[in-house]
Design a protein around this motif. Structure first.
Motif, PDB file in Angstrom:
ATOM      1  N   ASN A  42       0.746  -1.249  -0.065  1.00 56.10           N
ATOM      2  CA  ASN A  42       0.022   0.007  -0.115  1.00 56.10           C
ATOM      3  C   ASN A  42       0.950   1.018   0.038  1.00 56.10           C
ATOM      4  OD1 ASN A  42      -1.919   1.995   0.409  1.00 56.10           O
ATOM      5  ND2 ASN A  42      -1.991   1.837   2.688  1.00 56.10           N
ATOM      6  N   PRO A  43       0.752   2.065  -1.146  1.00 56.14           N
ATOM      7  CA  PRO A  43       1.582   3.208  -1.038  1.00 56.14           C
ATOM      8  C   PRO A  43       1.256   4.249  -0.130  1.00 56.14           C
ATOM      9  CG  PRO A  43       0.284   3.179  -3.243  1.00 56.14           C
ATOM     10  CD  PRO A  43       0.169   1.921  -2.441  1.00 56.14           C
ATOM     11  N   ILE A  44       2.101   4.893   0.645  1.00 57.72           N
ATOM     12  CA  ILE A  44       1.936   5.974   1.465  1.00 57.72           C
ATOM     13  C   ILE A  44       2.685   7.156   1.063  1.00 57.72           C
ATOM     14  CG2 ILE A  44       1.658   6.808   3.999  1.00 57.72           C
ATOM     15  CD1 ILE A  44       1.260   3.841   4.570  1.00 57.72           C
ATOM     16  N   VAL A  45       1.852   8.309   0.722  1.00 58.92           N
ATOM     17  CA  VAL A  45       2.730   9.481   0.557  1.00 58.92           C
ATOM     18  C   VAL A  45       3.108  10.251   1.682  1.00 58.92           C
ATOM     19  CG1 VAL A  45       2.806  11.870  -0.701  1.00 58.92           C
ATOM     20  CG2 VAL A  45       1.421   9.826  -1.942  1.00 58.92           C
ATOM     21  N   THR A  91      -6.643 -11.751   2.897  1.00 61.99           N
ATOM     22  CA  THR A  91      -7.275 -12.995   3.437  1.00 61.99           C
ATOM     23  C   THR A  91      -8.522 -13.298   3.158  1.00 61.99           C
ATOM     24  OG1 THR A  91      -7.850 -11.604   5.298  1.00 61.99           O
ATOM     25  CG2 THR A  91      -5.814 -12.630   5.553  1.00 61.99           C
ATOM     26  N   ASP A  92      -9.567 -12.484   2.608  1.00 56.36           N
ATOM     27  CA  ASP A  92     -10.585 -12.651   2.341  1.00 56.36           C
ATOM     28  C   ASP A  92     -11.282 -11.632   1.433  1.00 56.36           C
ATOM     29  OD1 ASP A  92     -10.964 -10.407   3.819  1.00 56.36           O
ATOM     30  OD2 ASP A  92     -11.549 -11.418   5.783  1.00 56.36           O
ATOM     31  N   GLU A  93     -12.509 -11.649   1.011  1.00 53.38           N
ATOM     32  CA  GLU A  93     -13.080 -10.825   0.352  1.00 53.38           C
ATOM     33  C   GLU A  93     -13.050  -9.491   0.475  1.00 53.38           C
ATOM     34  OE1 GLU A  93     -15.004 -10.178  -3.397  1.00 53.38           O
ATOM     35  OE2 GLU A  93     -14.362 -12.193  -2.767  1.00 53.38           O
ATOM     36  N   ALA A  94     -13.313  -9.040   1.743  1.00 57.41           N
ATOM     37  CA  ALA A  94     -13.104  -7.728   2.303  1.00 57.41           C
ATOM     38  C   ALA A  94     -11.838  -7.142   2.082  1.00 57.41           C
ATOM     39  CB  ALA A  94     -13.478  -7.558   3.929  1.00 57.41           C
ATOM     40  N   SER A  95     -10.720  -7.760   2.265  1.00 56.93           N
ATOM     41  CA  SER A  95      -9.457  -7.513   2.133  1.00 56.93           C
ATOM     42  C   SER A  95      -8.932  -7.304   0.754  1.00 56.93           C
ATOM     43  CB  SER A  95      -8.290  -8.427   2.841  1.00 56.93           C
ATOM     44  OG  SER A  95      -8.479  -9.682   2.068  1.00 56.93           O
ATOM     45  N   MET A  96      -9.644  -7.940  -0.128  1.00 63.61           N
ATOM     46  CA  MET A  96      -9.528  -7.801  -1.668  1.00 63.61           C
ATOM     47  C   MET A  96      -9.979  -6.497  -1.988  1.00 63.61           C
ATOM     48  SD  MET A  96      -9.617 -11.418  -3.786  1.00 63.61           S
ATOM     49  CE  MET A  96      -9.183 -10.534  -5.019  1.00 63.61           C
ATOM     50  N   GLU A  97     -11.287  -6.358  -1.458  1.00 62.80           N
ATOM     51  CA  GLU A  97     -12.121  -5.150  -1.911  1.00 62.80           C
ATOM     52  C   GLU A  97     -11.311  -3.844  -1.239  1.00 62.80           C
ATOM     53  OE1 GLU A  97     -16.050  -5.639  -0.370  1.00 62.80           O
ATOM     54  OE2 GLU A  97     -16.626  -6.905  -1.702  1.00 62.80           O
ATOM     55  N   ASN A  98     -10.888  -4.143  -0.379  1.00 64.64           N
ATOM     56  CA  ASN A  98      -9.944  -3.030   0.258  1.00 64.64           C
ATOM     57  C   ASN A  98      -8.635  -2.713  -0.475  1.00 64.64           C
ATOM     58  OD1 ASN A  98      -9.273  -0.960   2.367  1.00 64.64           O
ATOM     59  ND2 ASN A  98      -7.560  -2.384   2.869  1.00 64.64           N
ATOM     60  N   MET A  99      -8.053  -3.786  -1.010  1.00 63.66           N
ATOM     61  CA  MET A  99      -7.126  -3.598  -1.994  1.00 63.66           C
ATOM     62  C   MET A  99      -7.385  -2.670  -3.407  1.00 63.66           C
ATOM     63  SD  MET A  99      -4.719  -6.442  -3.996  1.00 63.66           S
ATOM     64  CE  MET A  99      -5.971  -6.703  -4.948  1.00 63.66           C
ATOM     65  N   PHE A 100      -8.750  -3.252  -3.942  1.00 57.64           N
ATOM     66  CA  PHE A 100      -8.916  -2.267  -5.199  1.00 57.64           C
ATOM     67  C   PHE A 100      -9.436  -0.793  -4.628  1.00 57.64           C
ATOM     68  CE2 PHE A 100      -9.479  -6.711  -6.610  1.00 57.64           C
ATOM     69  CZ  PHE A 100      -8.709  -6.785  -7.751  1.00 57.64           C
ATOM     70  N   GLN A 101     -10.019  -0.700  -3.595  1.00 55.02           N
ATOM     71  CA  GLN A 101     -10.301   0.513  -3.232  1.00 55.02           C
ATOM     72  C   GLN A 101      -8.998   1.763  -3.083  1.00 55.02           C
ATOM     73  OE1 GLN A 101     -13.328   1.961  -2.793  1.00 55.02           O
ATOM     74  NE2 GLN A 101     -12.717   3.919  -1.959  1.00 55.02           N
ATOM     75  N   ILE A 102      -8.185   1.183  -1.978  1.00 53.39           N
ATOM     76  CA  ILE A 102      -6.874   1.741  -2.120  1.00 53.39           C
ATOM     77  C   ILE A 102      -6.073   2.003  -3.614  1.00 53.39           C
ATOM     78  CG2 ILE A 102      -4.428   1.553  -1.438  1.00 53.39           C
ATOM     79  CD1 ILE A 102      -5.495   0.228   0.947  1.00 53.39           C
ATOM     80  N   HIS A 103      -6.273   0.892  -4.304  1.00 54.01           N
ATOM     81  CA  HIS A 103      -5.762   1.038  -5.680  1.00 54.01           C
ATOM     82  C   HIS A 103      -6.553   2.401  -6.566  1.00 54.01           C
ATOM     83  CE1 HIS A 103      -3.709   0.323  -9.781  1.00 54.01           C
ATOM     84  NE2 HIS A 103      -4.969   0.062 -10.237  1.00 54.01           N
ATOM     85  N   GLN A 122      -7.635   4.861  -5.429  1.00 52.84           N
ATOM     86  CA  GLN A 122      -7.366   5.968  -4.774  1.00 52.84           C
ATOM     87  C   GLN A 122      -5.863   6.366  -5.046  1.00 52.84           C
ATOM     88  OE1 GLN A 122      -8.019   5.973  -0.485  1.00 52.84           O
ATOM     89  NE2 GLN A 122     -10.285   5.833  -0.789  1.00 52.84           N
ATOM     90  N   THR A 123      -4.924   5.535  -5.508  1.00 55.36           N
ATOM     91  CA  THR A 123      -3.505   5.713  -5.312  1.00 55.36           C
ATOM     92  C   THR A 123      -3.039   5.742  -6.907  1.00 55.36           C
ATOM     93  OG1 THR A 123      -2.916   3.362  -4.762  1.00 55.36           O
ATOM     94  CG2 THR A 123      -3.037   5.190  -3.011  1.00 55.36           C
ATOM     95  N   GLN A 124      -3.821   5.345  -7.929  1.00 58.98           N
ATOM     96  CA  GLN A 124      -3.384   4.942  -9.236  1.00 58.98           C
ATOM     97  C   GLN A 124      -2.685   5.718 -10.042  1.00 58.98           C
ATOM     98  OE1 GLN A 124      -6.592   3.620 -11.646  1.00 58.98           O
ATOM     99  NE2 GLN A 124      -8.153   5.067 -10.799  1.00 58.98           N
ATOM    100  N   MET A 125      -3.069   7.068  -9.580  1.00 58.24           N
ATOM    101  CA  MET A 125      -2.269   8.232 -10.367  1.00 58.24           C
ATOM    102  C   MET A 125      -0.922   8.231  -9.829  1.00 58.24           C
ATOM    103  SD  MET A 125      -4.513   9.873 -11.888  1.00 58.24           S
ATOM    104  CE  MET A 125      -3.611  11.477 -12.502  1.00 58.24           C
ATOM    105  N   ARG A 126      -0.539   7.800  -8.718  1.00 58.48           N
ATOM    106  CA  ARG A 126       0.956   7.687  -8.314  1.00 58.48           C
ATOM    107  C   ARG A 126       1.443   6.310  -8.570  1.00 58.48           C
ATOM    108  NH1 ARG A 126      -1.790  10.570  -4.186  1.00 58.48           N
ATOM    109  NH2 ARG A 126      -1.978   8.545  -3.058  1.00 58.48           N
ATOM    110  N   LEU A 127       0.621   5.298  -8.611  1.00 65.29           N
ATOM    111  CA  LEU A 127       1.077   4.024  -8.607  1.00 65.29           C
ATOM    112  C   LEU A 127       0.272   3.059  -9.573  1.00 65.29           C
ATOM    113  CD1 LEU A 127       3.685   2.286  -7.648  1.00 65.29           C
ATOM    114  CD2 LEU A 127       2.419   1.150  -5.915  1.00 65.29           C
ATOM    115  N   PRO A 128       0.239   3.184 -10.762  1.00 62.89           N
ATOM    116  CA  PRO A 128      -0.733   2.326 -11.653  1.00 62.89           C
ATOM    117  C   PRO A 128      -0.891   0.966 -11.467  1.00 62.89           C
ATOM    118  CG  PRO A 128       0.977   3.852 -12.949  1.00 62.89           C
ATOM    119  CD  PRO A 128       1.477   3.526 -11.710  1.00 62.89           C
ATOM    120  N   GLN A 129       0.110   0.274 -10.975  1.00 62.48           N
ATOM    121  CA  GLN A 129      -0.067  -1.223 -10.930  1.00 62.48           C
ATOM    122  C   GLN A 129      -0.292  -1.693  -9.434  1.00 62.48           C
ATOM    123  OE1 GLN A 129       2.845   0.227 -12.162  1.00 62.48           O
ATOM    124  NE2 GLN A 129       2.366  -0.020 -14.377  1.00 62.48           N
TER     125      GLN A 129
END
Length: 493
Positions: A16-19, A33-45, A47-54
């Motif tokens: 998870n990138p932190i500025v 670990t589960d569906e919620a953590s995967m959704e959290n990963m995509f939610q973070i992505h 928000q941060t895809q402008m700085r880290l596209p992948q």
């Protein structure tokens, strides 16, 4: 598998990138670990895809001892044989396909019903639930469904069509609003419910029959245009200056890419961009408010920032060992009862480890001052700075306090002495604020000779002198006196 052992996945991680300061990016490692953590990963992505596209994924393996290694080899050989066989009977025995429709395509629902996956006895790992459940319809869903179809009508003529589908209520309302702005017309909402949105032209019944109705299709999970009367026939002209539907929320969504790229963008620049997009010149106040909303949407609001402050300071200490953080809180009362589990931020002091180490090699001199904060929650920022051998200013400590009170200065000077300015024989320069005087007196010998000498800033003295006497040339003499070196003279009486 080698020598009776298997390697199985023990953890799946992502970064998870932190500025941090200066636009630098640090990474916090999180587990999936589960569906919620995967959704959290995509939610973070998102928000941060402008700085880290992948999205960076990492897999950790662990070794598993295998007991029935003969059965595993037999299972693997059987699977390989079935996969490599050219026999039609072997293929049909391995895979059951659904019935074909009249066009020769396999029915998706039938195929999904006939796919049966049996647990293999040779699989040593416990597969997480989100890996055991396959949603075949999700394969064809848009990557970010909440942004699908936002602001889109028919691309051919810019009009809506009955049967057009949108991913959410927000997207269909945004499409109607943008259509209205682009056409220079307006509408009134006649029905706005969780499952229905119904609007008519403001001139409805007076020369224009334009109306639109959209409803939620629960089975498909989308919104569909169910009724549409076609083009506007009203004679209202294009609004020359502003538009009632071009509100701050609409502008905030439109300028989000600009704010993500440059949060300090000028309001006048945004006004020019909005004018080029929508052909309307909106007010400075509306754009200012839209910018604040867009910043909050991208980076979080004031409340979110305060909630994240303890976590941010904790991460700072972890990533930069030797740094110091001291937080004072107050209880929250509801009437006469104290709220449990809720605290109010009162004061916070912090210093970075590089600043602490830098002071050890600089001049034995520290200057303290405060400045008022003009954000939503006000308060005062107290700062201590030092000077190195090259006359460079080095900030060494900071504090957020309620104001320049005696208690606030005592909190700051106590922590400054305890964690940063630990050597004796130092000089402290400040203005002649009575709160600083009271804090110095309360600190015992921490800021008293011979451990420290408290001195007044000559610039503040000159400023106060000019305010009192209004004589500029005398002020210059007072400042020059301050720069003269003190010479010890012995007088014989």
């Amino acid at each position: 598998m080698e020598n009776g052992t298997l390697m199985r996945v023990s953890r799946i991680l992502y970064r998870n990138p932190i500025v941090v300061f200066g636009g630098l990016i640090q990474f916090d490692v999180l587990s999936i670990t589960d569906e919620a953590s995967m959704e959290n990963m995509f939610q973070i992505h998102r928000q941060t895809q402008m700085r880290l596209p992948q999205i960076e994924l990492y897999v950790e393996f662990e070794t598993v001892e295998v007991q029935n290694d003969i059965d595993i080899h037999d299972d693997k050989a059987a699977v390989d044989e079935g996969m490599n066989s050219d026999s039609e009977e072997d293929f049909e025995a391995t895979y059951e396909a659904g019935d074909e429709d009249e066009d020769g395509d396999v029915g998706v629902e039938a195929a999904a019903e006939n796919v049966v996956v049996y647990p293999s006895s040779s699989q040593p790992m416990d597969v997480p639930p989100f890996m055991r459940e396959l949603d075949l319809e999700a394969m064809h869903a848009p990557e970010f469904p909440e942004y699908a179809n936002i602001g889109i009508a028919d691309p051919e003529d810019g009009e809506f069509r009955i049967g057009m589908e949108y991913s959410s209520r927000k997207s269909v309302v945004a499409a109607i609003r943008n259509f209205t702005i682009s056409k220079g017309v307006d509408y009134e909402v006649y029905e706005s419910e969780p499952r229905t949105f119904y609007a008519k032209c403001k001139m409805y019944g007076h020369g224009c029959d334009w109306l639109i109705r959209a409803s939620l299709i629960r089975k498909k999970g989308c919104w569909k245009i169910r009724r549409y009367n076609g083009r506007h026939t009203c004679t209202i002209g294009t609004i020359s200056q502003d538009h009632s539907k071009l509100d701050s929320d609409t502008v905030a969504d439109a300028i989000r890419p600009l704010v993500e790229t440059d949060p300090s963008i000028k309001v006048k620049s945004i006004i020019a961009e909005v004018q080029s997009w929508f052909n309307y010149t909106i007010s400075y106040q509306k754009v200012w408010l839209a910018k604040q909303k867009s910043i909050a949407n991208v980076f979080g609001g004031w409340e979110d920032s305060y909630q994240a402050l303890p976590w941010w300071l904790s991460v700072m200490v972890q990533k930069m060992p030797g740094s110091v953080v001291q937080i004072e809180t107050r209880p929250l009362y509801s009437g006469n009862e104290e709220a449990q589990g809720v605290k109010i931020l009162h004061r916070v002091f912090w210093s970075f480890n590089p600043c602490i180490r830098a002071f050890r090699h600089g001049k034995p001199l520290v200057q303290v001052d405060g400045t008022h904060l003009y954000g939503k929650y006000k308060g005062t920022l107290l700062v201590a700075v030092a000077q190195d051998g090259n006359q460079n200013i080095v900030p060494i400590a900071f504090a957020l306090v309620e104001g320049e009170t005696a208690d606030a200065w005592h909190f700051f000077l106590r922590n400054l002495r305890m964690y940063v300015v630990r050597k004796d024989g130092v000089g402290m320069i400040s203005d002649r604020h009575e709160s600083i005087r009271a804090a110095v007196n309360r600190s015992g010998d921490d800021w008293q000779p011979p451990r420290a000498w408290w001195m007044f800033c000559i610039r503040h003295i000159g400023s106060n002198f000019l305010r009192a006497f209004k004589v500029p040339h005398l002020q210059k003499l007072v400042v020059n006196i301050g720069y003269l070196r003190t010479v010890e003279v012995q007088y014989q009486l």
